[in-house]
Enzyme design. Sequence first.
Site, PDB file in Angstrom:
ATOM      1  N   TYR A 170       0.806  -1.233   0.000  1.00 15.70           N
ATOM      2  CA  TYR A 170       0.000   0.000   0.000  1.00 15.70           C
ATOM      3  C   TYR A 170       0.834   1.275   0.000  1.00 15.70           C
ATOM      4  O   TYR A 170       0.292   2.357  -0.223  1.00 15.70           O
ATOM      5  CB  TYR A 170      -0.955   0.008   1.198  1.00 15.70           C
ATOM      6  CG  TYR A 170      -2.149  -0.919   1.046  1.00 15.70           C
ATOM      7  CD1 TYR A 170      -2.282  -1.765  -0.045  1.00 15.70           C
ATOM      8  CD2 TYR A 170      -3.149  -0.941   2.006  1.00 15.70           C
ATOM      9  CE1 TYR A 170      -3.363  -2.621  -0.174  1.00 15.70           C
ATOM     10  CE2 TYR A 170      -4.249  -1.775   1.887  1.00 15.70           C
ATOM     11  CZ  TYR A 170      -4.344  -2.625   0.797  1.00 15.70           C
ATOM     12  OH  TYR A 170      -5.432  -3.459   0.678  1.00 15.70           O
ATOM     13  N   LYS A 224       4.241 -14.544   2.458  1.00 17.64           N
ATOM     14  CA  LYS A 224       4.359 -15.424   1.294  1.00 17.64           C
ATOM     15  C   LYS A 224       5.841 -15.524   0.975  1.00 17.64           C
ATOM     16  O   LYS A 224       6.291 -15.190  -0.119  1.00 17.64           O
ATOM     17  CB  LYS A 224       3.553 -14.857   0.102  1.00 17.64           C
ATOM     18  CG  LYS A 224       2.055 -15.079   0.204  1.00 17.64           C
ATOM     19  CD  LYS A 224       1.629 -16.540   0.100  1.00 17.64           C
ATOM     20  CE  LYS A 224       1.840 -17.091  -1.293  1.00 17.64           C
ATOM     21  NZ  LYS A 224       1.378 -18.530  -1.360  1.00 17.64           N
ATOM     22  N   ASP A 256      -1.937 -17.687   2.365  1.00 18.40           N
ATOM     23  CA  ASP A 256      -3.053 -18.468   1.809  1.00 18.40           C
ATOM     24  C   ASP A 256      -3.478 -19.558   2.804  1.00 18.40           C
ATOM     25  O   ASP A 256      -4.677 -19.757   3.057  1.00 18.40           O
ATOM     26  CB  ASP A 256      -2.712 -19.048   0.423  1.00 18.40           C
ATOM     27  CG  ASP A 256      -1.340 -19.722   0.365  1.00 18.40           C
ATOM     28  OD1 ASP A 256      -0.570 -19.638   1.345  1.00 18.40           O
ATOM     29  OD2 ASP A 256      -1.042 -20.342  -0.689  1.00 18.40           O
ATOM     30  N   ASP A 280      -4.912  -6.294   5.692  1.00 27.16           N
ATOM     31  CA  ASP A 280      -6.211  -5.747   5.271  1.00 27.16           C
ATOM     32  C   ASP A 280      -7.170  -6.894   4.940  1.00 27.16           C
ATOM     33  O   ASP A 280      -8.306  -6.947   5.415  1.00 27.16           O
ATOM     34  CB  ASP A 280      -5.986  -4.831   4.062  1.00 27.16           C
ATOM     35  CG  ASP A 280      -7.228  -4.047   3.679  1.00 27.16           C
ATOM     36  OD1 ASP A 280      -8.160  -3.938   4.504  1.00 27.16           O
ATOM     37  OD2 ASP A 280      -7.278  -3.543   2.541  1.00 27.16           O
ATOM     38  N   ASP A 284     -10.436  -8.783   7.460  1.00 30.05           N
ATOM     39  CA  ASP A 284     -11.846  -8.918   7.065  1.00 30.05           C
ATOM     40  C   ASP A 284     -12.287 -10.374   7.157  1.00 30.05           C
ATOM     41  O   ASP A 284     -13.418 -10.668   7.571  1.00 30.05           O
ATOM     42  CB  ASP A 284     -12.070  -8.399   5.641  1.00 30.05           C
ATOM     43  CG  ASP A 284     -12.337  -6.891   5.599  1.00 30.05           C
ATOM     44  OD1 ASP A 284     -11.856  -6.174   6.496  1.00 30.05           O
ATOM     45  OD2 ASP A 284     -13.024  -6.430   4.665  1.00 30.05           O
TER      46      ASP A 284
HETATM   47  C1  IPM Z   1      -9.267  -0.696   6.214  1.00 31.20           C
HETATM   48  C2  IPM Z   1      -9.929  -0.183   4.990  1.00 31.20           C
HETATM   49  C3  IPM Z   1      -8.998   0.725   4.240  1.00 31.20           C
HETATM   50  C4  IPM Z   1      -7.760  -0.061   3.899  1.00 31.20           C
HETATM   51  C5  IPM Z   1      -9.659   1.353   3.008  1.00 31.20           C
HETATM   52  C6  IPM Z   1     -10.858   2.195   3.393  1.00 31.20           C
HETATM   53  C7  IPM Z   1      -8.709   2.132   2.167  1.00 31.20           C
HETATM   54  O1  IPM Z   1     -10.359  -1.222   4.178  1.00 31.20           O
HETATM   55  O2  IPM Z   1      -8.980   0.093   7.112  1.00 31.20           O
HETATM   56  O3  IPM Z   1      -9.040  -1.901   6.289  1.00 31.20           O
HETATM   57  O4  IPM Z   1      -7.665  -0.654   2.811  1.00 31.20           O
HETATM   58  O5  IPM Z   1      -6.863  -0.113   4.703  1.00 31.20           O
HETATM   59 MN    MN Z   2      -9.946  -3.147   4.897  1.00 33.20          MN
END
Ligand code: IPM
Ligand code: MN
Length: 388
Positions: A170, A224, A256, A280, A284
């Site tokens: 990023y 990885k 993975d 990231d 999730d």
């Molecule tokens: C997070 C979000 C952000 C990220 C987005 C909103 C850019 O998904 O905080 O995880 O990718 O870090």
């Molecule tokens: Mn995110």
Amino acid sequence: MAYAESGGLRVLGHGYARMTQMTDAALSSHDAVRSYQVVVIRGDGIGPELIDAAMLVLDAVSQKRGGFELVFSEHEAGAGLFLKEGVSLRPETVAAVKEADALFKAPVGLPDVRNADGTEAGLLGGLRVGLDTYANVRPVRLLPGIDAPIKAEPGSIDYAIVRENTEGLYLSRGKGVGTSEVMIDTMLISRKGTERIARFAFELARSRTGAPEDGRRRVTCVDKANVLSSLAFFRQIFDEVGVDYPDIEQEHLYADAAAQALVQQPGHYDVLVMENLLGDILSDLGGATVGGIGLCCSANVGEEHAYFEPIHGSAPTLAGLDQASPISQILTAAMMLDHLGEVAAAESIRGAVDVVLGDGVVVLDASGRPNGGTMAVARAVADAIGTS
Ligand code: IPM
Ligand code: MN
């Protein structure tokens, strides 16, 4: 101002500040009241209503417990500001956060508000890199009363993902290069950046009570290393730092394989450390296993500054409807109190969330929306906060 009714409101320059009210007990104790300056970004989409809900809970905890006050100043930032001014974060907001004790932030961003290169107009560069908050701590904890999509009991999933926040893939944001036929983003892993994130992960493990499965303190390096030299380097540095932490169990896991393991054997994990993009994605995934990212909070921590936000987005289709769950923002408030040193207050918020969910006072539907609505959750949590 939506939360003006419950306390004194002081307007400060471009924003406002609200002194939390002290209980009689606290006022008569003659103890110095601990005061914290907190910048607030109300964000886009459902952000403002999440902030209102969390503020109600923060107000309740400070009134019931006493001993500390939070002084808030609001700054506008995000996609809404970008539409008006062409920037999503003003330099004076970054300066204010640097002066403050913390930033309390709602989700920002709107899907149609984009930079010229097609990326979303957000705050990541300005805040995470700008404040050098290199450690993004994302707890994944199965709360009582939550219908998890995997077979698990409350207490059996309780780990923290430590996502490196200032480099990795990023760092390429806004710097992708290419032509009409090809685009390249670059993954940057530095020795200094990896050493500090690995050390942070080990220190965090020392402060926790170990993995639910066996009570052992453990840090898992997720990478990885089998494919990318940048992530083989990440692993090598992790191992070097790990020498200083013989008391913590250490292991490696490919990213993975981690996606599978966090579903099949989540109780094994205590602290996992990884590069930015991997953190990231896997946070999730972890969030999904405990009922969805609408329940998930995070802290962005550096040597000098810190800010606190839910891990999910601004859900614009729910905006203004009082339907979104504020649990993520409320738990985010607790993480901020931890950081400020008000650990007992933080614990009482987490305890109250557990109570309202466990007792079925707050019930979330299949898409994570609470019965009664956003503010009703906040009132229930506020009511359940104990005074001891
Ligand atoms: C997070 C979000 C952000 C990220 C987005 C909103 C850019 O998904 O905080 O995880 O990718 O870090
Ligand atoms: Mn995110």
